[in-house]
Every structure is written in structure tokens, then in C-alpha cells.
Design an enzyme around this catalytic site. Structure first.
Site, PDB file in Angstrom:
ATOM      1  N   GLY A  37       0.850  -1.185   0.000  1.00 31.38           N
ATOM      2  CA  GLY A  37       0.000   0.000   0.000  1.00 31.38           C
ATOM      3  C   GLY A  37       0.883   1.229   0.000  1.00 31.38           C
ATOM      4  N   SER A  38       0.268   2.391  -0.029  1.00 35.43           N
ATOM      5  CA  SER A  38       1.038   3.635  -0.149  1.00 35.43           C
ATOM      6  C   SER A  38       2.009   3.828   1.015  1.00 35.43           C
ATOM      7  CB  SER A  38       0.079   4.823  -0.233  1.00 35.43           C
ATOM      8  OG  SER A  38      -0.805   4.826   0.879  1.00 35.43           O
ATOM      9  N   GLU A  40       3.693   1.744   2.539  1.00 35.09           N
ATOM     10  CA  GLU A  40       4.821   0.803   2.496  1.00 35.09           C
ATOM     11  C   GLU A  40       5.778   1.098   1.340  1.00 35.09           C
ATOM     12  OE1 GLU A  40       2.014   0.092   4.829  1.00 35.09           O
ATOM     13  OE2 GLU A  40       1.429  -0.481   2.807  1.00 35.09           O
ATOM     14  N   GLU A  59      -4.298  -9.529   2.694  1.00 32.70           N
ATOM     15  CA  GLU A  59      -3.365  -9.573   3.826  1.00 32.70           C
ATOM     16  C   GLU A  59      -3.481 -10.838   4.665  1.00 32.70           C
ATOM     17  OE1 GLU A  59      -3.939  -5.188   2.840  1.00 32.70           O
ATOM     18  OE2 GLU A  59      -5.264  -6.935   3.047  1.00 32.70           O
ATOM     19  N   HIS A  82      -0.379  -3.408   5.151  1.00 27.77           N
ATOM     20  CA  HIS A  82      -0.726  -2.032   4.815  1.00 27.77           C
ATOM     21  C   HIS A  82      -1.577  -1.394   5.898  1.00 27.77           C
ATOM     22  CE1 HIS A  82      -1.744   1.562   2.803  1.00 27.77           C
ATOM     23  NE2 HIS A  82      -2.909   1.187   2.329  1.00 27.77           N
ATOM     24  N   HIS A 289     -13.535 -28.526  23.432  1.00 25.91           N
ATOM     25  CA  HIS A 289     -14.352 -27.779  22.476  1.00 25.91           C
ATOM     26  C   HIS A 289     -15.811 -27.719  22.910  1.00 25.91           C
ATOM     27  CE1 HIS A 289     -15.602 -27.222  17.943  1.00 25.91           C
ATOM     28  NE2 HIS A 289     -15.724 -26.121  18.632  1.00 25.91           N
ATOM     29  N   GLY A 408      -8.876 -22.957  14.983  1.00 23.70           N
ATOM     30  CA  GLY A 408     -10.246 -23.181  14.533  1.00 23.70           C
ATOM     31  C   GLY A 408     -10.721 -22.126  13.551  1.00 23.70           C
TER      32      GLY A 408
END
Length: 542
Positions: A37-38, A40, A59, A82, A289, A408
Site C-alpha cells: 500500500g502507499s 509501504e 493480507e 498495509h 471444544h 479453529g
């Protein structure tokens, strides 16, 4: 007053960016995963030839790829996201990396420091708080020149057991600032066990009539599966796998291998009832769980735990926990254990090969896939509704053979298999994934196809969320919306991103399709349309 000249200094200055790239080289990090992105762009400008930038199309996929790559290479994955929106997209797989205990150094762009007080477009308020509590260390450095030291600390912290992701937020204008060079340092990562506690464990094993060793993902992560086998054979103990283990820490065709523990307190307690001593190694005690009475904690069973995670030791409700890394603990245990006079316990009996039928039974698919996979292949799995069948019909060989997500959270295994294939380019990686799971990160196929990775994806298509269908039956809830997924064409999806792909609808077509996909030079997807009936998970009442 006399003025004194500042003392001459020998230290040279370089840019924050140059120091960071040199640190990555020093840490042996050869790849950076991201979606640019800008904020980076200054980091990515004039990118060096010796560090491979791996482009993911979203991402969450970038983090999943870095996770798989880090597990394959046993070094931290480096991720460049980003700003706040990119970190937000990635959070599900950051959480999974936290649960997987995968070392990642995650960086994210931030707006320029000069306009942060104005709440600039793309800025992140309190950026370091965003990924917490699922990172071990999180910071936006106070000064630009502090960025490389923060990245170094993030790496050392990520790699220290228990491993995990770390996070550094970096304003866009920091990369060109001057700073001092930083050398990569050696930091030891092995932690030895308390020998008094080890002697108590050895004494308990000596007195036990029917001991059980519960193996968890920490053993495979540490590369200690062979040691674990030697300990089990010397102790003549039954070996079980901890609930929801994300790795294979014991060869599943070994004669002492007893099977997989349920994530139901009642079923787990039933399975362990014959054992007077339970030793949990490289896993929590225990991951459940569903609700139920855990008779295992009523006091009739002696419990020991060996873990490199102090948090896992702190939540253990009963018994003795020994905090140590796996290689040192298992080596010490092997040296201390006397030869046992117990009879060697019998392991589980594998079921006969399932028969072909139409519509195609999942069990037949899983057995066929097990037969078709090369011996040195690694399986990355995300088929929650079919995991019991997979455990029966796809016995794994042990070290570095099996990976799934500990969280999960869906959307991990497809990008993770891409990272795995990048990290083991000379071996086949197989991704076994459900149709529902595949759609969370389907864009990861593009990266695999672009790089012609040795990857075979097998999509089990039962036209819906099979695990949710099963749970709705177990919980006796009716007319639940959102469980059906008709009309997804995985062959067209894969082909649109440059992948080879084929659909199988009949048992007679399966063997040839799998054989071809395993031998294909590059990435190949096999969509297998199966019987939509799902097994009942946790159906047993307690």
C-alpha cells in the site's frame, strides 16, 4: 566558560531501511510476504535482488503464507502489511499464528509522523494495540532511528519459546531517516528442565502399570519426533495425540500409537480411564471444544506435563508441570529412564480400506489420497467435518508431515500450503481443504500458480459447511440458515488464476486424477464432489 568539542565518534550512519534489510540478512530471512500500500512504498522502493518479495492478493493470505513458510523453515516469517486496514484484514490469521506458536515478525505502514495529530487518511490510532493480545510484542517506536532495534527485538521475541507473532508499526517517513547499524546477535532458545521434577516423573513412570504419553504439536515444532519415539519405546507406554494437535508428533503407524483424544471432556476422560499415569508433552492439559464432566481431573489419575509455554503450565488444573524445551527435556528423560519390565502396550487397529461407491464417500477419497501422496509429502489440512475420518484413513509418518490451524479459524490452510511449498521446494505439498474453507482465502491460488509451486490442492466439495451441519444435529437445532454453498465452480476459479484444475464426481475417476495432480509440474487443484452426508461430531452423550 569554555566550550568542549564533542568526542569524535567512529560510528557511521545508514538509513533505517538499509539497517533493516541488513538485519533481515543477518537473521537468515530470505523472503518478505506482503500486499503493498502507499504507506509501504518507501520500504519497497529499489527492492534488493537477494530478498524475495512474495506478493499475496490479500493480507490474511500474506500472514498465512508467512506462517506456513516459517513452519517449513523453522525461522521467523517476515510480513509487511498495509496500515490499519491491512492489519484488520490479517487479524484472523495473526490469531491463528498466535495459537500455532509460529514465529512471525509483522510490520505495518503508518502515516507520516508530521500529520498523525490531524488523524490523517490511512493512519492507525494506537496502532500497537490493534493486534494485541495475539502478539508477543507490539510497538510503534518513539523515534524513526529506533525502528531497526524494534525489529531486532521483535525477531528475538518471536523466536523465543513459546514462539509467536510480534508487531512493529512504522511511519511512512521513518525509512529514509539516518540511524546506526545493528548487528544480528545470537540468542539461545533452549531451556533445560528442573532435574528434581524430572526424577519425580521417572519415578512415577517406574511405578505406573499403564502409563500414557500424550503428544502435542510442540514436539514436531521442535524437530524432536525421533526422540519422542525413543522415549515411548523405552517407557513402553501407550501414545495418544492431544486434542486439536496442529502437527504430527508421533508416527501414526507405530505399534504403540493408541489414537487421537477427543476435545470432549467426557470422551477424553473415557479414553484415558485405563491409564494410572498421564504425561502430556508439548501440549496444553487439555484443549476442549464442548462442555462436559472431565473425570480425568477428579484425582484418580497422576498427571505430569512437559511444556515450553509457561502460560500452558499456569492453566493446568492438576499435577506437575515441567517448563523446558522439548529436545532438552526428552533427551534428559531418555537418559534417566530405566528399561521397563512392562509389556509393550497394543496400539490402535486401522480399519480396512473403504470401498469405492457413487456418490463418492469421503472415506474412499481420504484413503485414495493417502495412497497417492509421495512418501516425503507434507499435508496441510482444513477439513474440520472430516477430521475423524482423515485420522483413520490417512496415518501420518511423523516429523514434518502434517500441519493444520490450532485456532479453529478458517482461511489459514490454503495460503499456509503456499508458504509451505515455498519453504520446501523439492517436495510435494498437499492441501486438503473443504469447499467452505477454501473460499476464505481462495486468492492464495494465484501466488502458487505464478510461482509454479509443487503444490496439489484437493477440495472436498460437499456443497456446504459440513462441520456446522454436524453441530446443528448434535445440538438438536433446526432450520439454521447459511449452511448451504451451492454453485461454486472450483475448476473455473482455479483456472482463472492460472492453476491446472480438474473435477472428479465418480470413484472410478479419482485414482488417475490424484496421480496426475501429484506429478504435475506446478500447482494443480482437484475438486472432488462427495456425498453431502456428514459424520456426527461429539455425538456421544456424557
Amino acid at each position: 566558560m569554555s566550550s568542549r568539542k564533542p568526542a569524535a565518534t567512529k560510528s557511521k550512519t545508514v538509513t533505517v531501511k538499509q539497517t533493516t534489510l541488513d538485519l533481515l540478512r543477518g537473521f537468515g530471512i530470505k523472503r518478505v510476504f506482503g500486499n503493498p500500500g502507499s504507506t509501504e512504498l518507501p520500504f519497497l522502493s529499489d527492492w534488493p535482488d537477494d530478498i524475495d518479495y512474495v506478493l499475496a492478493l490479500q493480507e490474511a493470505s500474506a500472514v498465512g503464507m508467512a506462517d506456513g513458510y516459517a513452519q517449513a523453515t523453522r525461522n521467523a516469517g517476515f510480513v509487511n502489511l498495509h496500515s490499519a486496514a491491512g492489519v484488520g484484514n490479517a487479524l484472523g490469521n495473526i490469531y491463528t499464528a498466535h495459537r500455532n506458536q509460529t514465529p512471525l515478525v509483522i510490520t505495518a505502514g503508518q502515516q507520516a509522523r508530521s500529520i498523525l495529530p490531524l488523524q490523517a487518511f490511512l493512519y492507525a490510532e494506537r496502532a500497537s494495540e490493534f493486534p494485541r493480545p495475539y502478539v508477543k510484542y507490539s510497538v510503534e517506536p518513539a523515534r524513526a532511528e529506533d525502528v531497526p532495534a524494534a525489529i531486532a527485538r521483535a525477531y528475538y521475541t518471536a523466536m523465543q519459546p513459546p514462539c509467536g507473532p510480534t508487531f512493529v508499526s512504522i511511519p511512512i517517513d521513518d525509512w529514509t531517516h539516518a540511524t546506526s547499524p545493528i548487528e544480528a546477535r545470537k540468542v539461545s532458545r533452549e531451556i533445560g528442565p528442573d532435574m528434581d521434577a524430572m526424577q519425580a516423573l521417572v519415578k512415577a513412570l517406574g511405578a505406573s502399570k499403564h502409563p500414557a504419553l500424550i503428544v502435542g504439536p510442540g514436539i514436531d515444532r521442535a524437530g524432536a519426533v525421533d526422540l519422542m519415539v525413543r522415549v515411548a519405546e523405552k517407557a513402553k507406554a501407550s501414545v495418544w495425540v492431544s486434542p486439536f494437535s496442529a502437527r504430527c508428533s508421533f508416527p501414526e503407524r507405530h505399534p504403540q500409537f493408541a489414537g487421537f483424544l477427543h476435545a470432549s471432556p467426557g470422551q477424553l476422560s473415557d479414553a484415558l480411564r485405563p491409564h494410572d499415569l498421564v504425561v502430556v508433552i508439548g501440549a496444553p492439559v487439555f484443549t476442549f471444544h464442548v462442555e462436559g464432566h472431565a473425570a480425568i481431573f477428579d484425582g484418580g489419575t497422576t498427571i505430569f506435563q512437559i511444556t515450553d509455554d509457561p502460560d500452558a503450565a499456569a492453566v493446568t488444573p492438576l499435577g506437575t508441570s515441567i517448563i523446558a524445551t522439548m529436545k532438552l527435556a526428552l533427551s534428559a528423560l531418555l537418559g534417566l529412564l530405566p528399561d521397563s519390565k512392562r509389556a509393550v502396550p497394543k496400539g490402535r487397529t486401522l480399519p480396512p480400506a473403504p470401498r469405492a461407491a457413487d456418490p463418492l464417500p469421503v472415506e474412499f477419497l481420504l484413503h485414495s489420497l493417502s495412497q497417492a501422496m509421495p512418501e516425503d509429502a507434507a499435508l496441510v489440512e482444513e477439513v474440520p467435518s472430516h477430521r475423524p475420518a482423515m485420522q483413520k484413513f490417512m496415518p501420518m509418518r511423523g516429523q514434518d508431515s502434517f500441519y493444520t490451524m490450532s485456532s479453529g479459524g478458517l482461511g489459514y490452510s490454503l495460503p499456509a500450503s503456499v508458504g509451505m511449498a515455498l519453504g520446501r521446494p523439492n517436495n510435494r505439498t498437499v492441501c486438503l481443504i473443504g469447499d467452505g474453507s477454501a473460499m476464505y482465502s481462495i486468492q492464495a491460488l494465484w501466488t502458487a500458480a505464478q510461482r509454479k509451486l509443487p503444490l496439489t490442492i484437493v477440495v472436498i466439495n460437499n456443497s456446504g459447511y459440513g462441520a456446522m451441519r454436524s453441530f446443528s444435529q448434535v445440538m438438536q437445532v433446526r432450520n439454521v440458515p447459511g449452511l448451504e454453498l451451492p454453485g461454486i465452480d472450483f475448476v473455473k476459479l482455479a483456472e482463472s488464476m492460472g492453476c491446472d484444475a480438474v473435477r472428479v464426481t465418480k470413484a472410478a475417476e479419482l485414482g488417475d486424477a490424484l496421480k496426475r495432480a501429484m506429478a504435475f509440474e506446478g500447482t494443480s487443484l482437484v475438486e472432488v464432489v462427495v456425498d453431502s452426508a456428514v459424520p456426527l461430531l461429539y455425538a456421544q452423550k456424557h
